[in-house]
Design a protein around this motif. Structure first.
Motif, PDB file in Angstrom:
ATOM      1  N   ASP A  84       0.694  -1.348   0.026  1.00 10.99           N
ATOM      2  CA  ASP A  84      -0.095   0.095   0.065  1.00 10.99           C
ATOM      3  C   ASP A  84       0.846   1.394   0.083  1.00 10.99           C
ATOM      4  O   ASP A  84       0.303   2.514   0.337  1.00 10.99           O
ATOM      5  CB  ASP A  84      -0.932   0.018   1.228  1.00 10.99           C
ATOM      6  N   HIS A  86       1.839   3.337  -2.279  1.00 11.46           N
ATOM      7  CA  HIS A  86       1.529   4.265  -3.341  1.00 11.46           C
ATOM      8  C   HIS A  86       0.266   4.666  -2.992  1.00 11.46           C
ATOM      9  O   HIS A  86      -0.329   5.769  -3.381  1.00 11.46           O
ATOM     10  CB  HIS A  86       1.727   3.667  -4.944  1.00 11.46           C
ATOM     11  N   ASP A  87      -0.638   4.013  -1.744  1.00 16.03           N
ATOM     12  CA  ASP A  87      -1.687   4.677  -1.607  1.00 16.03           C
ATOM     13  C   ASP A  87      -1.559   5.613  -0.174  1.00 16.03           C
ATOM     14  O   ASP A  87      -2.475   5.946   0.272  1.00 16.03           O
ATOM     15  CB  ASP A  87      -2.748   3.580  -1.230  1.00 16.03           C
ATOM     16  N   MET A  88      -0.414   5.533   0.313  1.00 15.79           N
ATOM     17  CA  MET A  88      -0.221   6.284   1.507  1.00 15.79           C
ATOM     18  C   MET A  88       0.119   7.808   1.661  1.00 15.79           C
ATOM     19  O   MET A  88       0.128   8.466   2.611  1.00 15.79           O
ATOM     20  CB  MET A  88       1.249   5.790   2.236  1.00 15.79           C
ATOM     21  N   ASN A  89       0.128   8.426   0.456  1.00 15.67           N
ATOM     22  CA  ASN A  89       0.248   9.771   0.282  1.00 15.67           C
ATOM     23  C   ASN A  89       1.598  10.495   1.168  1.00 15.67           C
ATOM     24  O   ASN A  89       1.442  11.286   1.793  1.00 15.67           O
ATOM     25  CB  ASN A  89      -1.251  10.534   0.788  1.00 15.67           C
ATOM     26  N   ILE A  90       2.678   9.625   0.751  1.00 19.20           N
ATOM     27  CA  ILE A  90       3.883  10.142   1.469  1.00 19.20           C
ATOM     28  C   ILE A  90       4.416  11.317   0.721  1.00 19.20           C
ATOM     29  O   ILE A  90       4.763  11.030  -0.618  1.00 19.20           O
ATOM     30  CB  ILE A  90       4.745   8.856   1.377  1.00 19.20           C
ATOM     31  N   HIS A  91       5.067  12.122   1.344  1.00 20.86           N
ATOM     32  CA  HIS A  91       5.374  13.054   0.724  1.00 20.86           C
ATOM     33  C   HIS A  91       6.843  12.895   0.193  1.00 20.86           C
ATOM     34  O   HIS A  91       7.805  12.323   0.675  1.00 20.86           O
ATOM     35  CB  HIS A  91       5.795  14.331   1.684  1.00 20.86           C
ATOM     36  N   THR A  97      10.982  10.784  -6.323  1.00 21.71           N
ATOM     37  CA  THR A  97      10.092  10.429  -7.056  1.00 21.71           C
ATOM     38  C   THR A  97      10.359   9.384  -8.082  1.00 21.71           C
ATOM     39  O   THR A  97       9.820   8.531  -8.634  1.00 21.71           O
ATOM     40  CB  THR A  97       9.245  11.507  -7.967  1.00 21.71           C
ATOM     41  N   TYR A 154       7.689   5.640   4.892  1.00 19.15           N
ATOM     42  CA  TYR A 154       6.364   4.698   5.062  1.00 19.15           C
ATOM     43  C   TYR A 154       6.188   4.405   6.468  1.00 19.15           C
ATOM     44  O   TYR A 154       5.000   4.402   6.757  1.00 19.15           O
ATOM     45  CB  TYR A 154       6.676   3.563   4.003  1.00 19.15           C
ATOM     46  N   LYS A 157       5.000   6.840   8.883  1.00 23.35           N
ATOM     47  CA  LYS A 157       3.472   7.079   8.915  1.00 23.35           C
ATOM     48  C   LYS A 157       2.698   6.038   9.372  1.00 23.35           C
ATOM     49  O   LYS A 157       1.460   6.225   9.896  1.00 23.35           O
ATOM     50  CB  LYS A 157       3.205   7.270   7.449  1.00 23.35           C
TER      51      LYS A 157
END
Length: 281
Positions: A84, A86-91, A97, A154, A157
Motif C-alpha cells: 500500500d 503508493h496509497d499512503m500519500n507519502i511526501h 520520485t 512509509y 507514517k
C-alpha cells in the motif's frame, strides 16, 4: 526467475497471495527461486511460524536465527512487501520520485523489507518492527539510501519502528551456534530418543550439573548407559538448548571437549544473573 517487473508479474504474485497472511500462512513476496541473489540463498524451516522461510543471503539467515531464538518474537515475515506504499500519500520530492517507478516499464515499484517482525511485550501486547538487512558497504550507495528513506517515511507514517541492520550489528558466532542448535529442535526422526525421552532428559540434566566434566564425556556416558548410537547424546543436548530447558553462553565457539562450566550452562531455564546467553532484539 522473475525477468522483468511489470503489471503481469505483480498481478501473478498477488494472485499467489504473496506478501499476505501471517505465521504459517504467510507467503514472502520474493522467494528463493525468484531472483539471482548476490549472497547464498536458503530455505529453512521456522519453528516460530511452522513454515519454510526464504532467505536471500547469509546475513539474512544469521538475523533469522537470532529472531527464531528470541522468546519475544511471535511472527517472522521475510521479504515483506509494502503493497500500500503508493496509497499512503507519502511526501516525496522530485529526486525521490524517480525511485517510485521501474525505469523500463514505469510500473510502480513494490518495495520490500527483509523482515517484518511481530513481538510481544511483558504486558502481552503485540507490536511490529521492520528491519532491512544490508552489508554496510551498500549504505555508501546513493540509490540505496534513497530507497531506505522512502521506506523510513512509509513506516513512520504507519507508526512502525524501522531500522537497518548490517553485519556490524550481528554476532555471527552467536547466530551460527543458534543455527546449529536449532537443527535438533525436532527429534521425531530419532525414535531411540523419543521413546525414552523423560528418562534421558532427566539423566542428561543431572550429568550437566557436573560442571567440571566436558560435553563429550557426558554425551558418551549417556550413550553408553542407554546403548544409544554415537552422536545421539549431542542431538539430545542441542534439543534441550533449542527448547530453553538448558541455557548456555552461545556467543562463544562451542568446543565439545571443553568443560561445562566454560559456557555458564544453566538447567531448566534458571540462571545466576549471567545473561551472556540471551538473544536481544
Amino acid at each position: 526467475m522473475i525477468r522483468e517487473w511489470n503489471e503481469t508479474t505483480i498481478s501473478r504474485l498477488l494472485k499467489e497471495k504473496r506478501g499476505q497472511g501471517i505465521k504459517k500462512d504467510y507467503k514472502p513476496w520474493l522467494q528463493v527461486q525468484d531472483i539471482a541473489s548476490k549472497g547464498r540463498s536458503t530455505r529453512t524451516l521456522g519453528h516460530t511460524t511452522q513454515r519454510v522461510h526464504h532467505l536471500l543471503s547469509d546475513l539474512q539467515l544469521y538475523y533469522f536465527y537470532l529472531l527464531e531464538f528470541d522468546e519475544n518474537v511471535i511472527d517472522i515475515r521475510e521479504q515483506y512487501p509494502l503493497l500500500d506504499f503508493h496509497d499512503m500519500n507519502i511526501h516525496v520530492d522530485e529526486e525521490l520520485t524517480k525511485k517510485l517507478f521501474d525505469n523500463k516499464t514505469q510500473v510502480p515499484h513494490i518495495f520490500t523489507v527483509s523482515f517484518l517482525v511481530t513481538r510481544k511485550t511483558e504486558n502481552g501486547e503485540y507490536y511490529d518492527e521492520a528491519r532491512i538487512i544490508k552489508q554496510s558497504q551498500e549504505l555508501e550507495k546513493n540509490a540505496v539510501l534513497q530507497r531506505l528513506e522512502l521506506q523510513r517515511r512509509y513506516f513512520k507514517k504507519k507508526e512502525i519502528d524501522f531500522g537497518v541492520v548490517t553485519e556490524k550489528e550481528i554476532d555471527k558466532q552467536l547466530a551460527r551456534n543458534i543455527g546449529w542448535i536449532l537443527n535438533s529442535y525436532d527429534i521425531q526422526d530419532y525414535p531411540s530418543l523419543t521413546l525414552n525421552l523423560p528418562h534421558l532428559k532427566s539423566d542428561m540434566l543431572q550429568y550437566l550439573s557436573s560442571k567440571a566434566d566436558s560435553f563429550q564425556s557426558i554425551f558418551s556416558r549417556l550413550e553408553k548407559e542407554y546403548i544409544l548410537d554415537e552422536g545421539l547424546g549431542l542431538i539430545l543436548f542441542k534439543h534441550l538448548v533449542a527448547h530453553k530447558e538448558v541455557r548456555m553462553d552461545l556467543r562463544k565457539k562451542i568446543n565439545l571437549t571443553n568443560k561445562i562450566d566454560d559456557y555458564h550452562v544453566q538447567l531448566n531455564g534458571k540462571n545466576d544473573g549471567d545473561k551472556s546467553y540471551a538473544v536481544g532484539s
